[in-house]
Design a protein around this motif. Structure first.
Motif, PDB file in Angstrom:
ATOM      1  N   ASP A   5      16.442 -40.279 -11.783  1.00 47.20           N
ATOM      2  CA  ASP A   5      15.895 -38.875 -11.409  1.00 47.20           C
ATOM      3  C   ASP A   5      17.196 -37.945 -11.177  1.00 47.20           C
ATOM      4  OD1 ASP A   5      15.343 -36.281 -10.424  1.00 47.20           O
ATOM      5  OD2 ASP A   5      13.746 -37.405  -8.969  1.00 47.20           O
ATOM      6  N   PHE A   8      17.414 -35.153  -8.688  1.00 47.46           N
ATOM      7  CA  PHE A   8      17.623 -35.604  -7.232  1.00 47.46           C
ATOM      8  C   PHE A   8      19.057 -36.086  -7.128  1.00 47.46           C
ATOM      9  CE2 PHE A   8      17.817 -39.624  -4.966  1.00 47.46           C
ATOM     10  CZ  PHE A   8      17.291 -39.118  -3.682  1.00 47.46           C
ATOM     11  N   THR A   9      19.458 -36.855  -8.010  1.00 47.59           N
ATOM     12  CA  THR A   9      21.006 -37.547  -7.953  1.00 47.59           C
ATOM     13  C   THR A   9      21.890 -36.410  -7.729  1.00 47.59           C
ATOM     14  OG1 THR A   9      20.115 -39.418  -9.152  1.00 47.59           O
ATOM     15  CG2 THR A   9      22.425 -39.057  -9.105  1.00 47.59           C
ATOM     16  N   GLU A  36      18.915 -39.623   3.697  1.00 44.58           N
ATOM     17  CA  GLU A  36      18.135 -39.806   2.138  1.00 44.58           C
ATOM     18  C   GLU A  36      17.309 -40.936   2.131  1.00 44.58           C
ATOM     19  OE1 GLU A  36      17.841 -37.567  -0.105  1.00 44.58           O
ATOM     20  OE2 GLU A  36      19.087 -35.977   1.015  1.00 44.58           O
ATOM     21  N   LEU A  37      18.045 -42.241   2.665  1.00 42.57           N
ATOM     22  CA  LEU A  37      17.316 -43.479   2.446  1.00 42.57           C
ATOM     23  C   LEU A  37      16.271 -43.355   3.559  1.00 42.57           C
ATOM     24  CD1 LEU A  37      20.468 -45.821   2.582  1.00 42.57           C
ATOM     25  CD2 LEU A  37      18.896 -45.632   0.699  1.00 42.57           C
ATOM     26  N   LEU A  40      13.459 -41.823   1.782  1.00 35.46           N
ATOM     27  CA  LEU A  40      12.672 -42.595   0.561  1.00 35.46           C
ATOM     28  C   LEU A  40      11.727 -43.802   1.291  1.00 35.46           C
ATOM     29  CD1 LEU A  40      15.679 -42.810  -1.774  1.00 35.46           C
ATOM     30  CD2 LEU A  40      13.694 -41.312  -2.148  1.00 35.46           C
ATOM     31  N   LEU A 198      21.632 -43.850  -4.627  1.00 39.34           N
ATOM     32  CA  LEU A 198      20.377 -43.254  -4.320  1.00 39.34           C
ATOM     33  C   LEU A 198      19.288 -42.941  -5.317  1.00 39.34           C
ATOM     34  CD1 LEU A 198      21.890 -41.053  -1.698  1.00 39.34           C
ATOM     35  CD2 LEU A 198      20.378 -42.830  -1.364  1.00 39.34           C
ATOM     36  N   GLY A 199      19.822 -42.591  -6.454  1.00 39.83           N
ATOM     37  CA  GLY A 199      18.794 -42.404  -7.586  1.00 39.83           C
ATOM     38  C   GLY A 199      18.170 -43.907  -8.119  1.00 39.83           C
ATOM     39  N   THR A 201      17.882 -46.457  -6.214  1.00 36.15           N
ATOM     40  CA  THR A 201      17.072 -47.114  -5.254  1.00 36.15           C
ATOM     41  C   THR A 201      15.625 -46.337  -5.425  1.00 36.15           C
ATOM     42  OG1 THR A 201      18.899 -47.142  -3.560  1.00 36.15           O
ATOM     43  CG2 THR A 201      16.631 -47.201  -2.758  1.00 36.15           C
ATOM     44  N   LYS A 202      15.630 -44.873  -5.458  1.00 31.73           N
ATOM     45  CA  LYS A 202      14.429 -44.321  -5.734  1.00 31.73           C
ATOM     46  C   LYS A 202      13.504 -44.853  -6.923  1.00 31.73           C
ATOM     47  CE  LYS A 202      12.793 -39.451  -6.057  1.00 31.73           C
ATOM     48  NZ  LYS A 202      11.925 -39.427  -7.298  1.00 31.73           N
ATOM     49  N   LEU A 205      12.075 -48.347  -6.024  1.00 35.11           N
ATOM     50  CA  LEU A 205      10.989 -48.106  -5.122  1.00 35.11           C
ATOM     51  C   LEU A 205       9.761 -47.774  -5.772  1.00 35.11           C
ATOM     52  CD1 LEU A 205      12.646 -46.364  -1.888  1.00 35.11           C
ATOM     53  CD2 LEU A 205      12.033 -48.783  -2.251  1.00 35.11           C
ATOM     54  N   GLU A 206       9.809 -47.383  -6.980  1.00 39.61           N
ATOM     55  CA  GLU A 206       8.733 -46.816  -7.852  1.00 39.61           C
ATOM     56  C   GLU A 206       8.502 -48.020  -8.806  1.00 39.61           C
ATOM     57  OE1 GLU A 206      10.097 -43.182  -9.751  1.00 39.61           O
ATOM     58  OE2 GLU A 206      10.014 -41.996  -7.850  1.00 39.61           O
TER      59      GLU A 206
END
Length: 347
Positions: A5, A8-9, A36-37, A40, A198-199, A201-202, A205-206
């Motif tokens: 994303d 978001f990143t 941020e984590l 999420l 973080l991008g 990781t997001k 998770l999906e």
């Protein structure tokens, strides 16, 4: 190819860049990543050294554990001495040329929590006063000082502001995203990689990875020992993610992800590098391959501390490293895509 994303990143990256975190003074940046984590739904763990680790379980849990390591600490300085003029001298944190920080706005972080701004100047800054002597002055620690944005003309007046030897000094990152997709700032090394973490990781998770994937964000990389401790003990492969240095006689590009096969610490693991090459081909990515003679990474620190796993190094291309840096959203997207492609490989 699978994409992170990007909005978001980038939003996370800009806020990280605006958060001072010179080596040894990284609390606020680590806290930002933690927040941020948690947003999420991920619960990270801090090491006693101050690093941050989190995991995303794989649907083939137990087959392989892959760890990505990057650092949130940046170049910076500490107050070395308070001069009789009220100005302060600096001691560098990390490796940079003093010419690259001349004229930069800084923040001095006092023990009381007060932040005082200033500018890095040299002792002969005015051409109208010093003429040619300014142009021939060798930029080095002994001739650089901070001009404080407070009315002070003596050492005692500066001390009365709360400034003391040992206070941390952060450089203004000045982040910008241009309409054409370039990201300009100090400290893209290595906040660009942390934002990509973080991008990624997001995205994981999906759509869960095949392999359990850990992320380790270190806080002392710029002084050489960031990942010497704290790498998850079950790590089977360590992939350091850091900036790829763009310049003359280099293949790295601001628009691509790069595999660094060797740096000042020697070659990285050949077989792991080849697995990353295969993942890039599978994802349809153009992977650049490069060597950096004046460079080391968290992977080097982990190996020197006795890490018993293969190590590779990848990252987005960054121009003007350790100065006012620049990359492109293409490189951020490609780095995230390679990471996602690798941990989703079923083999």
């Amino acid at each position: 190819m699978t994409a992170i994303d990007l909005p978001f990143t980038l939003e996370v990256l800009i806020r990280l860049l605006d958060t001072p975190s010179p080596t040894g003074f990284t609390e606020d940046a680590v806290a930002l990543v933690e927040a941020e984590l948690r947003a999420l739904g991920v619960t990270p763990v801090r090491t006693r050294k101050g690093a941050l680790t989190w995991e995303v379980p794989g649907h083939r849990d137990g087959r392989k554990h892959v760890t990505f390591s990057g650092h949130v600490d940046t170049l910076g300085a500490m107050v070395k001495f308070i001069k009789r003029t009220g100005r302060v001298t600096l001691s560098a944190l990390g490796g940079y040329d003093w010419a690259t920080v001349e004229g930069e706005d800084v923040r001095l972080h006092t023990q009381s929590g007060r932040v005082i701004t200033g500018t890095v100047v040299n002792i002969r800054q005015s051409t109208h006063v010093h003429g040619a002597a300014l142009r021939t002055l060798q930029r080095e620690q002994s001739v650089m000082e901070v001009r404080l944005d407070e009315p002070t003309g003596t050492a005692d007046q500066t001390r009365a502001l709360g400034i003391a030897v040992g206070d941390f000094v952060s450089f203004d990152a000045r982040p910008r995203v241009t309409p054409s997709g370039y990201v300009k700032a100090r400290h893209l090394d290595n906040k660009a990689a942390v934002a990509v973490f973080l991008g990624v990781t997001k995205a994981l998770l999906e759509d869960a990875p095949a392999h359990t994937t850990a992320f380790h964000v270190t806080t002392y990389e710029e002084v050489g020992h960031g990942a010497a401790t704290g790498i998850p003990p079950h790590t089977d492969e360590l992939i350091a993610v850091d900036m790829a240095a763009v310049g003359e006689n280099q293949q790295s590009s601001e628009h691509h992800v790069t595999l660094c096969v060797a740096d000042s610490g020697g070659p990285y693991d050949h077989a792991l590098g080849n697995r990353l090459r295969a993942a890039s081909r599978h994802a349809g990515l153009e992977l650049r391959v490069d060597l950096y003679p004046y460079y080391s990474s968290d992977g080097t620190a982990a190996w020197r501390a006795g890490g018993d796993y293969p190590v590779a190094l990848i990252g987005p291309g960054v121009d003007a490293s350790h100065a006012y840096e620049r990359t492109h959203t293409d490189a951020l997207t490609a780095t995230g895509a390679l990471m996602l492609a690798y941990v989703r490989v079923e083999g």
